[in-house]
Design an enzyme around this catalytic site. Structure first.
Site, PDB file in Angstrom:
ATOM      1  N   ASP A 215      -2.136   6.465   6.360  1.00  0.00           N
ATOM      2  CA  ASP A 215      -3.170   5.594   5.797  1.00  0.00           C
ATOM      3  C   ASP A 215      -3.495   4.564   6.874  1.00  0.00           C
ATOM      4  O   ASP A 215      -2.743   3.621   7.094  1.00  0.00           O
ATOM      5  CB  ASP A 215      -2.631   4.925   4.526  1.00  0.00           C
TER       6      ASP A 215
ATOM      7  N   LYS B 118     -12.830  -1.933   5.793  1.00  0.00           N
ATOM      8  CA  LYS B 118     -12.042  -2.802   6.655  1.00  0.00           C
ATOM      9  C   LYS B 118     -12.617  -2.784   8.078  1.00  0.00           C
ATOM     10  O   LYS B 118     -12.912  -3.813   8.642  1.00  0.00           O
ATOM     11  CB  LYS B 118     -10.573  -2.362   6.709  1.00  0.00           C
TER      12      LYS B 118
ATOM     13  N   TRP C  34       0.833  -1.210   0.000  1.00  0.00           N
ATOM     14  CA  TRP C  34       0.000   0.000   0.000  1.00  0.00           C
ATOM     15  C   TRP C  34       0.863   1.254   0.000  1.00  0.00           C
ATOM     16  O   TRP C  34       0.549   2.229  -0.671  1.00  0.00           O
ATOM     17  CB  TRP C  34      -1.003  -0.013   1.156  1.00  0.00           C
TER      18      TRP C  34
HETATM   19  C1  LIG Z   1      -7.555  -1.643   1.406  1.00  0.00           C
HETATM   20  C2  LIG Z   1      -6.480  -0.630   1.527  1.00  0.00           C
HETATM   21  C3  LIG Z   1      -6.325   0.409   0.607  1.00  0.00           C
HETATM   22  C4  LIG Z   1      -7.175   0.525  -0.633  1.00  0.00           C
HETATM   23  O1  LIG Z   1      -8.476   0.835  -0.324  1.00  0.00           O
HETATM   24  P1  LIG Z   1      -9.578   1.089  -1.447  1.00  0.00           P
HETATM   25  O2  LIG Z   1     -10.726   1.534  -0.625  1.00  0.00           O
HETATM   26  O3  LIG Z   1      -9.782  -0.196  -2.157  1.00  0.00           O
HETATM   27  O4  LIG Z   1      -9.068   2.150  -2.335  1.00  0.00           O
HETATM   28  C5  LIG Z   1      -5.330   1.327   0.820  1.00  0.00           C
HETATM   29  N1  LIG Z   1      -4.527   1.254   1.883  1.00  0.00           N
HETATM   30  C6  LIG Z   1      -4.641   0.269   2.794  1.00  0.00           C
HETATM   31  C7  LIG Z   1      -3.718   0.238   3.971  1.00  0.00           C
HETATM   32  C8  LIG Z   1      -5.629  -0.702   2.646  1.00  0.00           C
HETATM   33  O5  LIG Z   1      -5.757  -1.673   3.560  1.00  0.00           O
END
Ligand SMILES: *Cc1c(COP(=O)(O)O)cnc(C)c1O
Length: 360
Positions: free
Chosen positions: A172, A196, A102
Site C-alpha cells: 500500500d 495523496k 492502515w
Molecule cells: C489514505 C490511505 C488509505 C485510505 O485511502 P482511501 O482512498 O480513503 O480508501 C489507505 N492506506 C494508506 C496508507 C493511506 O494513506
C-alpha cells in the site's frame, strides 16, 4: 488569488500548474468544444487522455511490460478487500506486516477471507518503527506478503524493500507513491489512492504483475476482479474520467520536474528541514525512529498539549492549514506531498521557531 499552505494528509495539495491547466481547459478541452467531465469514456479524446496517463506513469516508474496498470475506484480501502479476493488463488493464508493504522485496516479485511499471519508488528513500539526484516516470521505457504510502505498516520516509512522470496510482495503505497524511485519488478502488486500524491480522490492506481490475474475467488463481483479491469483497459464500466485526467496532468508535471528522482530529492530536503527543526527544539517532538521517519507525513507533538489550540490558530493566521494531527495520535501532523513547495515548509519551520520563542 491567494493560496494557503496546505499540509493536509489527503485530499491534499496539487501542483498549481496542474490546476491552472485544468482551469484553462475546463470548458473546452483542446478545441473539442467540451470539458473532459462531459466526454464519453469511449470517445477518441478520452481514450487518448487515459492512454497518455498510463504511458506517462509507466515511464515515470519504469513499469515492466508484463505488469498491468489499472485505474480503479473505491480508494485504497477497497484494495484491502480486493487484494485477498484476487491474490489468495486457492491458498488459505497470507502474511501481513502490522506497522500502524492502515496496516490494521488491511489486516481486518483480509481476516474475513483467509488466515492472516502477522509476520511482524510494530505495535510494541506504539508504531514508531518499521520492524527489521530479520525479526519477520514469514509463512512459506503464504499467498502473498502485504505491507504498508508509508504509514500516513504514524509517519513511518520503509526505506528498504522487504524480501519476500517467491511470495508476491504487495504494498500500500498510497501516501508516498511517486515520491521516490521504486523497483516495480520486486512487487506482485502496488496500490495507491490518488488523493495523496497523484490527483483528486475517487481514483485508485493499481500496478499488478500479469501472471497474478485470473485467480479471483469464485463469486467475486466483476468490479472487484482485477482481470476484468485489466482486460477492459480500466474501462469495464465508466471510470473516474476527470480524476484520471487530472492524474495524467500530475504525471506530466512530475516528468517536467525531472521525474521521481527529483521528487525524492525535494522530499528529502523538505522533510530534512522539518525534522531538523523539531529535533533542535525543546517544545516539539517526533517519536519515530530516525531511519524510519516518513518524508511525506511528519507527526509531532508539543510538550504541553494545552498549547495545541494556540499553535493551530497561529498557523492558520499565517496561511498554514490542516496541521492538526490524526485523532489516534494527537498533536500535529504536517503532510508534505510532491506538490508541497519548499517555501511552504520553510514557512512552517519559521513559525515553529517563532511559536516556541513566544511560548518559552
Ligand atoms: C489514505 C490511505 C488509505 C485510505 O485511502 P482511501 O482512498 O480513503 O480508501 C489507505 N492506506 C494508506 C496508507 C493511506 O494513506
Amino acid at each position: 488569488m491567494s493560496r494557503v499552505i496546505n499540509f493536509s494528509a489527503g485530499p491534499a495539495v496539487l501542483p498549481e500548474e496542474v490546476l491552472e491547466q485544468a482551469a484553462a481547459e475546463m470548458h473546452d478541452w483542446q478545441g473539442c468544444g467540451m470539458s473532459v467531465m462531459e466526454m464519453s469514456h469511449r470517445g477518441r479524446e478520452f481514450i487518448g487522455i487515459c492512454e497518455r496517463a498510463e504511458a506517462d506513469l509507466r515511464e515515470l516508474m519504469a513499469v515492466p511490460a508484463d505488469y498491468k496498470v489499472l485505474f480503479l475506484q473505491g480508494g485504497a480501502t477497497q484494495q484491502f478487500g480486493m487484494v485477498p479476493m484476487n491474490l489468495l488463488r486457492g491458498k488459505s493464508c497470507a502474511d501481513y506486516v502490522n506497522t500502524g493504522e492502515w496496516s490494521k485496516k488491511a489486516i481486518k479485511d483480509a481476516k474475513g477471507m483467509c488466515q492472516v499471519n502477522i509476520a511482524a508488528s510494530a505495535e510494541d513500539s506504539r508504531f514508531t518503527c518499521a520492524p527489521a526484516q530479520s525479526e519477520w516470521k514469514l509463512d512459506p505457504g503464504a499467498a502473498y506478503l502485504h505491507y504498508t510502505s508509508n504509514e500516513t498516520i504514524g509517519g513511518v516509512e520503509f526505506n528498504w524493500v522487504p524480501q519476500a522470496g517467491e511470495v508476491p510482495l504487495v504494498a500500500d503505497m498510497s501516501s508516498h507513491f511517486l515520491s521516490r524511485p521504486v523497483d516495480v519488478s520486486k512487487y506482485g502488486l502496488i496500490y495507491a489512492g490518488a488523493q495523496k500524491n497523484i490527483g483528486p480522490a475517487g481514483l485508485t492506481v493499481v500496478i499488478v504483475r500479469g501472471d497474478l490475474l485470473g485467480g479471483a475467488r469464485p463469486g467475486t463481483p466483476s468490479m472487484l476482479d482485477y482481470k476484468v479491469h485489466a482486460d477492459a483497459g480500466s474501462m469495464s464500466n465508466t471510470p473516474p474520467t476527470y480524476a484520471i485526467y487530472i492524474a495524467g496532468l500530475v504525471f506530466q508535471w512530475v516528468k517536467r520536474q525531472g521525474g521521481v528522482a527529483e521528487m525524492e530529492r525535494r522530499a528529502i530536503a523538505r522533510s530534512g528541514l522539518l525534522y531538523a527543526a523539531i529535533d533542535a527544539s525543546r517544545l516539539y517532538r517526533n517519536p519515530v525512529r530516525r531511519e524510519d521517519r516518513s518524508r511525506m507525513n511528519v507527526p509531532f507533538t508539543l510538550a504541553d498539549s494545552k498549547l495545541d489550540a494556540a499553535f493551530l490558530k497561529g498557523a492558520q493566521e499565517r496561511g498554514m492549514l490542516e496541521l492538526k494531527g490524526h485523532r489516534s495520535v494527537g498533536g500535529m501532523r504536517a503532510s508534505m506531498y510532491n506538490a508541497m513547495p519548499a517555501a511552504g515548509v520553510q514557512r512552517l519551520v519559521e513559525y515553529l521557531e517563532e511559536f516556541e520563542a513566544a511560548s518559552a
